[in-house]
Enzyme design. Structure first.
Site, short mmCIF file in Angstrom:
data_model
loop_
_atom_site.label_atom_id
_atom_site.label_comp_id
_atom_site.label_asym_id
_atom_site.label_seq_id
_atom_site.Cartn_x
_atom_site.Cartn_y
_atom_site.Cartn_z
N HIS A 1 0.48 -1.50 -0.31
CA HIS A 1 -0.34 -0.57 -0.19
C HIS A 1 0.96 1.45 -0.14
CE1 HIS A 1 -3.69 -1.52 1.46
NE2 HIS A 1 -3.57 -1.82 0.48
N ARG B 1 7.56 -10.34 -9.55
CA ARG B 1 8.40 -8.30 -9.72
C ARG B 1 8.96 -8.16 -8.22
NH1 ARG B 1 3.64 -3.86 -10.42
NH2 ARG B 1 2.13 -4.61 -9.51
N ASN C 1 1.85 -6.13 -16.71
CA ASN C 1 2.51 -6.64 -15.04
C ASN C 1 2.00 -8.12 -15.20
OD1 ASN C 1 3.25 -3.84 -14.84
ND2 ASN C 1 0.99 -4.06 -12.80
N ASP C 2 0.86 -8.88 -15.37
CA ASP C 2 0.63 -10.30 -15.17
C ASP C 2 1.60 -10.61 -15.88
OD1 ASP C 2 -0.76 -10.75 -12.48
OD2 ASP C 2 -2.33 -9.91 -13.38
N ARG D 1 -10.24 0.67 -12.17
CA ARG D 1 -10.35 -0.28 -11.52
C ARG D 1 -11.64 -0.73 -10.55
NH1 ARG D 1 -5.18 1.59 -11.32
NH2 ARG D 1 -3.08 0.18 -12.35
N GLU E 1 -3.57 -10.61 -20.76
CA GLU E 1 -2.20 -10.73 -19.57
C GLU E 1 -2.10 -12.30 -18.94
OE1 GLU E 1 -4.09 -9.15 -15.87
OE2 GLU E 1 -5.48 -9.37 -16.80
N ARG F 1 -12.45 -2.05 -15.88
CA ARG F 1 -11.71 -2.69 -15.59
C ARG F 1 -13.17 -4.13 -15.12
NH1 ARG F 1 -6.72 -5.13 -13.98
NH2 ARG F 1 -7.10 -3.97 -11.99
N CYS G 1 -1.74 -1.10 -20.33
CA CYS G 1 -2.28 -0.46 -20.12
C CYS G 1 -1.53 -0.61 -18.03
CB CYS G 1 -4.12 -0.74 -19.14
SG CYS G 1 -4.38 -2.15 -18.32
#
Length: 524
Positions: free
Chosen positions: A178, A447, A436-437, A283, A414, A317, A484
């Site tokens: 966070h 990562r 990322n994924d 998101r 992804e 999404r 994205c």
């Protein structure tokens, strides 16, 4: 002495070290179990009250974190073991410590980065109550200090005044925590994964969060080199700001769309719509907090962003729960949630929740330029089933005379199966590459694991080849393709992404200027 770690939020900071690992003051035991129980109840209530006070001025990610902490403290399943231990004769502080440490150990032992990152939240919750028990106020870090320790509590970050500089250097920590998300959104330099040192460093430190490292007790020569690098970074940022309100174009004059990623409707309050080409990713899982949101709550959240964007596109999404985003009452515990029931798989398994979101999206679509994408698609059947549900709910809303509109429906790229065989998805309205994924799955390297962080690179030939194949397929079939993930806002990755054929990137709002400046230097 320089120690290298993992950059979590780019930037430079020079300042005195502030010890984050100072233990709380000693607790004074009470006369009996009843008084111990009352003391713990009062400490929990005090911690909740302090969080509520911070919530009054917090927004976006910070508000979401504080709400999570309040929900945890109000969850009896967290405190009941402590009260049971008090009944068995333990003091309140020892009972609370034992109960929370057991929870923290479970999170830290997880194979998943997300759950290890959430251990910091539980340590924060533990320590807030311990401080309230001992009536020990938290020592404030001086302005411009570099906060150094094993990890940092989210509330510590929120309470710190970052207006005069400073940074964060962590022996452990995570780029998925966070605090890391908050640091990136606010431009606070942060490095994680530094590891332990033989001696306890004190005094002046130099934090290089662009490359990932910290120098303790620097020499005059090290200070001089550091300040040159810091000045160069600041100059690049200043130059980048001149690109912020301009359309993004390469050195050869090729236009590139640059959109923004947001997590909360309130995020748009700090973004000038003229500076971006729309929202490439909104998101929705962060709407799903302590309770599952009803249709009206979701409708108003989506409508707010659509009306802010005007005629520019907003790509929302559908809930990407599971994996690194557990949602109470929705997700399930799994041995390997990243490869389990997450994203669209979970939505299709819980139609009662998915249909509510679909109706809210259909209704909100009349208020702007909405696009909807499905996460974690692996097969064409998943997309077809999700699209069919949109058609069913549209028909029902129409029969009821409720205003609605069918938005273009696309998918996240992804899962490697989509990137390898995009021809199976020729009917989608658009592709959005989740770098990322996709990188994590292709390279089999998390990562946030320092041991394999060097493998998790979107610039690896295998990852870039898949991105290029999707971009080429989209161009051949007139299917828009965007990206994205975090790579879209990384100036070092942007040249390779454009060379792979991408012409649409979506980035964190704080990365807009640097992304546009990087695009201007690419000769394509």
């Amino acid at each position: 002495m320089r120690i290298d770690g993992i950059p979590a939020s780019a930037g430079y900071a020079e300042g005195l070290l502030f010890d984050l690992d100072r233990p709380p003051a000693a607790y004074r035991g009470k006369a009996n179990a009843a008084e111990e129980k009352a003391a713990l109840e009062a400490a929990i209530a005090k911690a909740v009250s302090q969080l509520a006070a911070m919530l009054e001025t917090a927004d976006g990610d910070a508000a979401g974190i504080l709400e999570f902490h309040v929900a945890m403290l109000e969850d009896h399943s967290l405190s009941d073991p402590a009260f049971a231990s008090i009944g068995a004769g333990q003091l309140a502080d020892a009972a609370w410590n034992q109960a929370l440490d057991a929870e923290i150990a479970g999170y830290e032992a997880s194979e998943q980065d997300y759950f290890r990152a959430r251990a910091a939240d539980l340590r924060d919750i533990r320590d807030q109550v311990l401080r309230a028990l001992s009536e020990d106020g938290e020592k404030t870090a001086p302005s411009g200090a570099i906060l150094y320790g094993v990890d940092i509590a989210p509330t510590r970050f929120i309470e710190t005044d970052w207006s005069k500089g400073g940074g964060i250097a962590l022996k452990a920590g995570s780029t998925a925590s966070h605090v890391a998300m908050l640091a990136r959104s606010r431009g606070v330099p942060m490095v994680v994964g530094l590891g332990a040192t033989a001696d306890k460093p004190t005094g002046l430190a130099l934090l290089d969060a662009e490359h990932g490292g910290v120098v303790f007790s620097p020499s005059p020569g090290e200070i001089e080199v550091f300040r040159r690098s810091s000045s160069s970074f600041a100059a690049r940022q200043d130059t980048a700001r001149t690109f912020l309100t301009q359309p993004a174009v390469t050195k050869a004059g090729t236009p590139v769309r640059v959109q923004v990623n947001i997590a909360y409707p309130s995020d748009v309050a700090c973004i000038d719509i003229a500076a971006c080409d729309g929202v490439g990713l909104m998101r929705t899982e962060f709407l799903f907090g302590k309770t599952l949101p009803d249709e009206e709550t979701q409708y108003h959240a989506y409508r707010k962003v659509l009306e802010w964007a005007g005629n520019k596109p907003v790509t929302i999404r559908t809930i990407d729960a599971g994996g690194d985003k557990p949602v109470p009452g929705f997700t399930i515990e799994e041995a390997n949630p990243f490869l389990g029931l997450r994203g669209i798989r979970l939505s299709l398994a819980r139609l009662d929740i998915f249909r509510v979101q679909i109706r809210a999206l259909l209704r909100a679509a009349v208020h702007g330029n909405l696009k909807v994408m499905f996460p974690m698609i692996a097969t064409a059947d998943e997309y077809e089933r999700a699209a069919a549900l949109f058609a069913e709910e549209q028909q029902e809303l129409s029969a009821l005379g409720i205003a609605q509109k069918m938005p273009p429906l696309g998918i996240m790229v992804e899962v490697p199966s989509v990137a390898i065989a995009p021809e199976a998805f020729a009917d989608v309205a658009f592709f959005s590459i989740g770098s990322n994924d996709l990188t994590q799955y292709v390279m089999a390297a998390a990562r946030d694991n320092a041991a394999v962080a060097n493998l998790n690179s979107v610039r690896h030939t295998a990852v870039l080849r898949l991105i290029a194949s999707v971009a080429a397929f989209g161009q051949a079939r007139a299917i828009p393709v965007s990206l994205c993930g975090d790579a879209g806002g990384d100036p070092t990755a942007i040249p390779a992404l454009l060379d792979a054929g991408l012409r649409d990137l979506s980035v964190a709002p704080a990365q807009l200027a640097m992304a546009k400046a990087a695009i201007a230097e690419v000769p394509v």
